[in-house]
Design a protein around this motif. Structure first.
Motif, short mmCIF file in Angstrom:
data_model
loop_
_atom_site.label_atom_id
_atom_site.label_comp_id
_atom_site.label_asym_id
_atom_site.label_seq_id
_atom_site.Cartn_x
_atom_site.Cartn_y
_atom_site.Cartn_z
N UNK A 1 0.82 -1.20 0.00
CA UNK A 1 0.00 0.00 0.00
C UNK A 1 0.86 1.26 0.00
N UNK A 2 1.98 1.22 0.76
CA UNK A 2 2.89 2.38 0.76
C UNK A 2 3.46 2.62 -0.63
N UNK A 3 3.88 1.53 -1.30
CA UNK A 3 4.43 1.68 -2.65
C UNK A 3 3.38 2.21 -3.62
N UNK A 4 2.16 1.70 -3.47
CA UNK A 4 1.09 2.18 -4.36
C UNK A 4 0.79 3.66 -4.13
N UNK A 5 0.73 4.08 -2.87
CA UNK A 5 0.49 5.49 -2.55
C UNK A 5 1.63 6.36 -3.04
N UNK A 6 2.87 5.88 -2.89
CA UNK A 6 4.02 6.67 -3.36
C UNK A 6 4.00 6.81 -4.88
#
Length: 390
Positions: A68-73
């Motif tokens: 999720x962090x990678x997707x948001x970034x």
């Protein structure tokens, strides 16, 4: 000859017995050490498997969060109103999160055992669903939950889930006819899980402790210990109970319990029994030769006393003897045998002269003990008689 044979053979037999016994004792100690190492190895393997399951659980949680962090970034990098250096930082965050996910997957792949087919509990599985599945399978289960379950830490939730899962599995395996009770108590500081079953209705299920080595319970102990909690299990009111206390705030886990052989100077019970057997064997090895020697000495002394009694010439009979008597006349007064103690004195010499010796007394405490009468014959005629004192 008896004394020589006994003195020669008895030490040899004692030495052979002691050597063989030492070999048996050494083999027993080696076997005990091997069994202890095997038990420790089984416990270590169970702990490692449980750590691998915990690592897989963390992979599921952290992998999802990092994704999720990678997707948001990535979405932040594509924002049109973001400055260029902010877009570069977002791209760097996305790349680092993706790399962390890959590295986490590599580590978990190393930790997981390829032969372990047991799957971890799904994230949406709850204790209620576990009890429902067990009831549907034919096990009588009663569930009671006290306290609020909101905002329960994932680690606590999974640990409680594993405790209930393993305990119900053991009930189904070893006490299938018993009624199981699951009581979960949530407080502000911790969660207490109690899984208890009554006595089994089947005689084959009387031993409630798992016969497969208790690896599941060892794994549960490790999982609960890593959360800073404690796990107790054992017989209770004819059945079996598993009690887990899991704190909501993580704390450093207590050190694992050492085997009984390494707790100071305390030894396992089988080692103490082996030591007692060695002590008894040592006493027997010392006492048997002593008792045997005492018996042989007593028998020898008795034989010597009997022999001495049969070789005593009465002083009154000795007084009836005189030089010139025929052997047939002298033999009427002589005892059955001669004494074994021959004084070292010069004997009369001459053609056909022979001397015989007879004891004066058989009493060892008599002053005449060791003295003897010397009777010498030549051609069956008594030629001399004398008293010999050593």
């Amino acid at each position: 000859m008896t004394v020589v044979v006994a003195a020669t053979m008895l030490p040899w037999f004692a030495g052979r017995f002691w050597c063989q016994y030492q070999q048996l004792v050494r083999a027993g100690w080696e076997r005990a050490d091997q069994l202890q190492r095997e038990q420790q190895l089984i416990a270590d393997q169970a702990r490692l498997r449980e750590r691998a399951r915990i690592a897989q659980d963390m992979h599921d949680v952290l992998g999802h969060d990092l994704s999720l962090i990678a997707l948001s970034a990535g979405a932040l990098k594509l924002a049109p109103d973001l400055a260029e250096h902010h877009q570069s930082a977002a791209g760097d965050i996305r790349a680092r999160a993706a790399a962390a996910v890959e590295r986490l997957g590599e580590v978990i792949g190393v930790l997981r055992e390829e032969t372990d087919t047991s799957a971890t509990a799904p994230s949406n599985s709850s204790i209620a669903s576990l009890t429902s599945e067990a009831s549907a399978a034919g096990l009588t289960v009663e569930l009671r939950v006290d306290g609020e379950v909101d905002d329960l830490p994932p680690v606590v939730e999974r640990a409680a889930h594993r405790v209930v899962q393993e305990a119900l599995t053991n009930v189904a395996k070893h006490a299938s006819g018993a009624t199981a009770t699951v009581h979960v108590t949530h407080t502000a500081t911790g969660t207490k899980v109690v899984v208890e079953n009554g006595p089994s209705s089947s005689a084959a299920d009387q031993r409630l402790r798992p016969r497969s080595g208790g690896r599941g319970l060892i794994g549960l102990e490790e999982r609960v210990r890593l959360t800073g909690g404690s796990l107790d299990h054992g017989p209770s009111d004819g059945g079996y109970a598993v009690v887990a206390r899991i704190p909501h705030t993580p704390s450093p886990p207590p050190p694992p319990l050492l085997p009984s052989a390494s707790r100071g100077d305390e030894l396992p019970q089988e080692h103490r029994r082996a030591r007692r057997r060695v002590g008894r064997a040592l006493v027997a090895a010392v006492m048997v030769p002593l008792v045997t020697g005492a018996l042989l000495s007593g028998a020898l002394m008795g034989w010597e006393t009997l022999s001495a009694a049969q070789s005593v010439l009465d002083p009154r009979d000795y007084a009836r003897l005189h030089v010139g008597q025929d052997r047939a006349e002298v033999e009427r007064f002589l005892p059955d045998r001669q004494t074994n103690h021959r004084p070292q004195t010069a004997e009369p010499t001459g053609d056909g002269t022979t001397c015989e010796y007879y004891a004066m007394t058989a009493n060892r405490f008599d002053d005449r003990s060791g003295d003897a009468y010397q009777l010498c014959f030549r051609k069956d005629t008594l030629v001399s008689l004398d008293t010999i004192t050593p």
